[in-house]
Design a protein around this motif. Structure first.
Motif, PDB file in Angstrom:
ATOM      1  N   GLY A 184       0.814  -1.207   0.000  1.00 40.34           N
ATOM      2  CA  GLY A 184       0.000   0.000   0.000  1.00 40.34           C
ATOM      3  C   GLY A 184       0.843   1.250   0.000  1.00 40.34           C
ATOM      4  O   GLY A 184       0.571   2.210  -0.734  1.00 40.34           O
ATOM      5  N   GLY A 199       1.969   2.401  -3.230  1.00 39.50           N
ATOM      6  CA  GLY A 199       0.935   2.868  -4.141  1.00 39.50           C
ATOM      7  C   GLY A 199       0.109   1.785  -4.799  1.00 39.50           C
ATOM      8  O   GLY A 199      -0.705   2.078  -5.684  1.00 39.50           O
ATOM      9  N   ASP A 200       0.284   0.523  -4.381  1.00 38.56           N
ATOM     10  CA  ASP A 200      -0.471  -0.574  -4.976  1.00 38.56           C
ATOM     11  C   ASP A 200      -1.855  -0.647  -4.326  1.00 38.56           C
ATOM     12  O   ASP A 200      -1.987  -1.012  -3.155  1.00 38.56           O
ATOM     13  CB  ASP A 200       0.286  -1.888  -4.775  1.00 38.56           C
ATOM     14  N   LYS A 201      -2.882  -0.320  -5.092  1.00 36.85           N
ATOM     15  CA  LYS A 201      -4.246  -0.315  -4.553  1.00 36.85           C
ATOM     16  C   LYS A 201      -4.799  -1.720  -4.349  1.00 36.85           C
ATOM     17  O   LYS A 201      -5.819  -1.904  -3.682  1.00 36.85           O
ATOM     18  CB  LYS A 201      -5.170   0.499  -5.469  1.00 36.85           C
ATOM     19  N   ASN A 202      -4.161  -2.724  -4.916  1.00 35.30           N
ATOM     20  CA  ASN A 202      -4.589  -4.109  -4.704  1.00 35.30           C
ATOM     21  C   ASN A 202      -4.137  -4.639  -3.349  1.00 35.30           C
ATOM     22  O   ASN A 202      -4.778  -5.517  -2.777  1.00 35.30           O
ATOM     23  CB  ASN A 202      -4.001  -5.026  -5.779  1.00 35.30           C
ATOM     24  N   HIS A 262      -3.375  -5.221   0.455  1.00 34.39           N
ATOM     25  CA  HIS A 262      -3.904  -4.919   1.794  1.00 34.39           C
ATOM     26  C   HIS A 262      -2.761  -5.078   2.785  1.00 34.39           C
ATOM     27  O   HIS A 262      -2.466  -6.183   3.251  1.00 34.39           O
ATOM     28  CB  HIS A 262      -5.054  -5.865   2.138  1.00 34.39           C
ATOM     29  N   ASP A 280       2.128  -0.386   5.990  1.00 39.43           N
ATOM     30  CA  ASP A 280       1.928   1.035   5.691  1.00 39.43           C
ATOM     31  C   ASP A 280       2.207   1.884   6.929  1.00 39.43           C
ATOM     32  O   ASP A 280       2.829   2.950   6.838  1.00 39.43           O
ATOM     33  CB  ASP A 280       0.496   1.274   5.194  1.00 39.43           C
ATOM     34  N   LYS A 287     -12.734  -9.356  -5.648  1.00 40.37           N
ATOM     35  CA  LYS A 287     -12.127  -8.034  -5.727  1.00 40.37           C
ATOM     36  C   LYS A 287     -11.673  -7.729  -7.156  1.00 40.37           C
ATOM     37  O   LYS A 287     -11.045  -8.566  -7.806  1.00 40.37           O
ATOM     38  CB  LYS A 287     -10.925  -7.952  -4.776  1.00 40.37           C
ATOM     39  N   ILE A 318      -6.413  -4.156 -10.220  1.00 44.67           N
ATOM     40  CA  ILE A 318      -5.803  -3.238 -11.179  1.00 44.67           C
ATOM     41  C   ILE A 318      -4.519  -3.884 -11.683  1.00 44.67           C
ATOM     42  O   ILE A 318      -3.613  -4.178 -10.893  1.00 44.67           O
ATOM     43  CB  ILE A 318      -5.498  -1.881 -10.518  1.00 44.67           C
ATOM     44  N   TYR A 329      -1.803 -11.763  -3.479  1.00 40.25           N
ATOM     45  CA  TYR A 329      -2.184 -10.729  -2.513  1.00 40.25           C
ATOM     46  C   TYR A 329      -2.798 -11.325  -1.250  1.00 40.25           C
ATOM     47  O   TYR A 329      -2.749 -10.711  -0.181  1.00 40.25           O
ATOM     48  CB  TYR A 329      -3.136  -9.726  -3.157  1.00 40.25           C
TER      49      TYR A 329
END
Length: 485
Positions: free
Chosen positions: A47, A50-53, A55, A60, A228, A231, A252
């Motif tokens: 995260g 910048g990886d929106k996938n 969690h 972070d 989910k 991207i 992920y």
């Protein structure tokens, strides 16, 4: 006179109450080290990157209180070479581990030996992969490279039936459930126990995930990604996207599970009262293409393969605010940098650079390029799958590589972050390519690397390979008997 004696007595009692002998010792002792090493986790998959996938709430939060070395690379992006360089501070052509499943010389000066000799209690939990006697074989103390606490298996990716050995016992045991959770629990117990002692401790937690097989994380984490929408990176070809989506769901899921357990380990350091004086590192041995450039796994010189996460959290010295470092940190640099951080002299055998003063802001970074290489392609990137020898350099902006036939890849990572446009031979970058080629030659001279065909090095080190030019898994047990899997 009685008044003075009374005052002295009161002051003495106050001093003893306020400054306990144990606390003075704790403040004076060298920092602890907790090194979390994961397998095949590319730098882009968090995260904070910048990886929106992804969690990764715990990572972070950790990044928000750590130094993020965002240019860290795995100089030879495959399991055993990375681990051997991490342990020795040497490049693969020096320590000789340029393929998986070969033995790291037990006479080498290693991180475990140096720390133990300098008063540390040392331990390692999880994956080892530098023993070369078979992936399930017992590893005796003579081959444990200086580590005292030992709960290790050479290599497994069967995360739900994950085996290991303890110390000098040849009895093979099995972690309870998903090994990431069990290993983190064991590491937490180790930290709590050692935090109560006067000696500093150094612990490596070496997790096998998120390396494939991808679809084997606990159900709780797999459900997070069942429906989910993911991207995908721009460099995944259209005909690979369906497979990439399925693969990434599992990848992920493992990452989410690991993140929970990193949070647990971090909390243990806080609860044990040693967070301030502990160097907590999170990193990986290499990345994973996961469909980028139409391929999977590692060894190749693309960003998804060579770039690894590297967070270093050391509140007592580095503070607790987010910092980003541009250091071109390579695998052989990790050992000397850790030793520099704890104030131990760097052994003469080490080839990597000590960046501890740069991280602490005491000197400027002068490294402008770092070496990446594949000495001998094998396994998941064998010649039949397009594998080949290469040497290259990574700079703050460019990635440049040569194969045995000459210039191969040149990417401007600033303008082309997905490395879709190979600039080799293009007139507009003629001077840039010439400069990078000159710099690569300089690095190769420094490393005494003649860049010969891989099989010459295989013969030099007497490695036995199969028809795919891969070292076979020597499936024997500690008695020399075949293991049936």
């Amino acid at each position: 006179m009685k008044i003075y004696k009374s005052i002295f007595l009161i002051c003495s009692i106050f001093f003893l109450c306020e400054f306990k002998p144990g606390e003075v010792k704790k403040a004076d002792k060298k920092p602890n080290i907790v090194y979390i090493l994961v397998d095949q986790w590319r730098a882009q998959a968090t995260g904070y990157a910048g990886d929106k996938n992804a969690h990764t709430p715990n990572l972070d939060r950790l990044a928000a209180q750590s130094v993020n070395v965002h240019n860290a690379v795995s100089g030879m992006p495959v399991c055993s070479p990375h681990r051997a360089s991490l342990l020795t501070g040497q490049y693969p052509l020096t320590h000789g581990v340029f393929m998986n499943d070969v033995l790291l010389d037990t006479n080498k000066v290693t991180l475990g030996k140096v720390l133990t000799q300098n008063g540390y209690t040392t331990g390692i939990i999880g994956k080892w992969h530098v023993d070369g006697h078979g992936r399930r074989s017992y590893i005796p103390p003579t081959r444990q490279q200086g580590f005292e606490y030992w709960k290790v298996l050479e290599c497994t990716h069967n995360y739900n039936h994950s085996e290991y050995y303890i110390g000098d016992s040849p009895e093979r045991k099995v972690w309870d459930g998903y090994d990431v959770i069990a290993q983190a629990d064991d590491a937490s117990k180790y930290i709590k126990e050692k935090a109560r002692q006067d000696k500093p401790f150094a612990l490596i937690i070496s997790m096998g995930a998120p390396h494939d097989p991808y679809q084997t994380a606990p159900e709780k984490y797999r459900k997070m990604y069942e429906n989910k929408e993911l991207i995908l990176r721009d460099n995944i070809p259209a005909d690979k996207r369906e497979r990439a989506i399925e693969t990434l769901r599992g990848y992920y899921s493992h990452i989410a599970a690991i993140d929970d357990n990193i949070g647990k380990l971090w909390q243990t350091l806080k609860d044990a009262g040693v967070e301030e004086n502990t160097i907590l590192v999170f990193s990986a041995d290499h990345g994973d293409l996961l469909g980028s450039h139409g391929d999977w796994n590692k060894q190749q010189p693309y960003e998804e393969s060579i770039r690894v996460p590297f967070l270093i959290h050391y509140p007592a010295v580095l503070g607790k605010t987010a910092q980003t470092s541009d250091l071109l940190l390579n695998t052989p640099d990790i050992m000397p940098t850790l030793l520099g951080m704890v104030g131990i002299s760097i052994p003469n055998s080490v080839e990597g650079k000590d960046f501890s003063k740069v991280l602490k802001g005491e000197s400027k970074n002068k490294v402008e390029e770092t070496l990446i290489s594949c000495v001998q392609p094998f396994g998941q990137w064998s010649r039949a799958r397009g594998g080949k020898e290469y040497r290259g350099i990574v700079t703050q902006r460019y990635t440049y590589t040569r194969d045995l036939n000459g210039p191969w890849l040149l990417f401007d990572n600033e303008k082309d972050p997905f490395q879709l446009n190979n600039l080799v031979g293009k007139p507009e970058v003629k001077k840039i390519q010439a400069d990078l080629d000159k710099r690569l030659n300089k690095v190769l001279r420094e490393r005494n690397d003649q860049f010969r065909p891989g099989l010459e090095y295989v013969r030099q080190w007497n490695y036995v390979i199969d028809e795919t030019e891969t070292v076979p898994y020597n499936k024997i047990n500690y008695e020399g008997k075949p293991i049936v899997e």
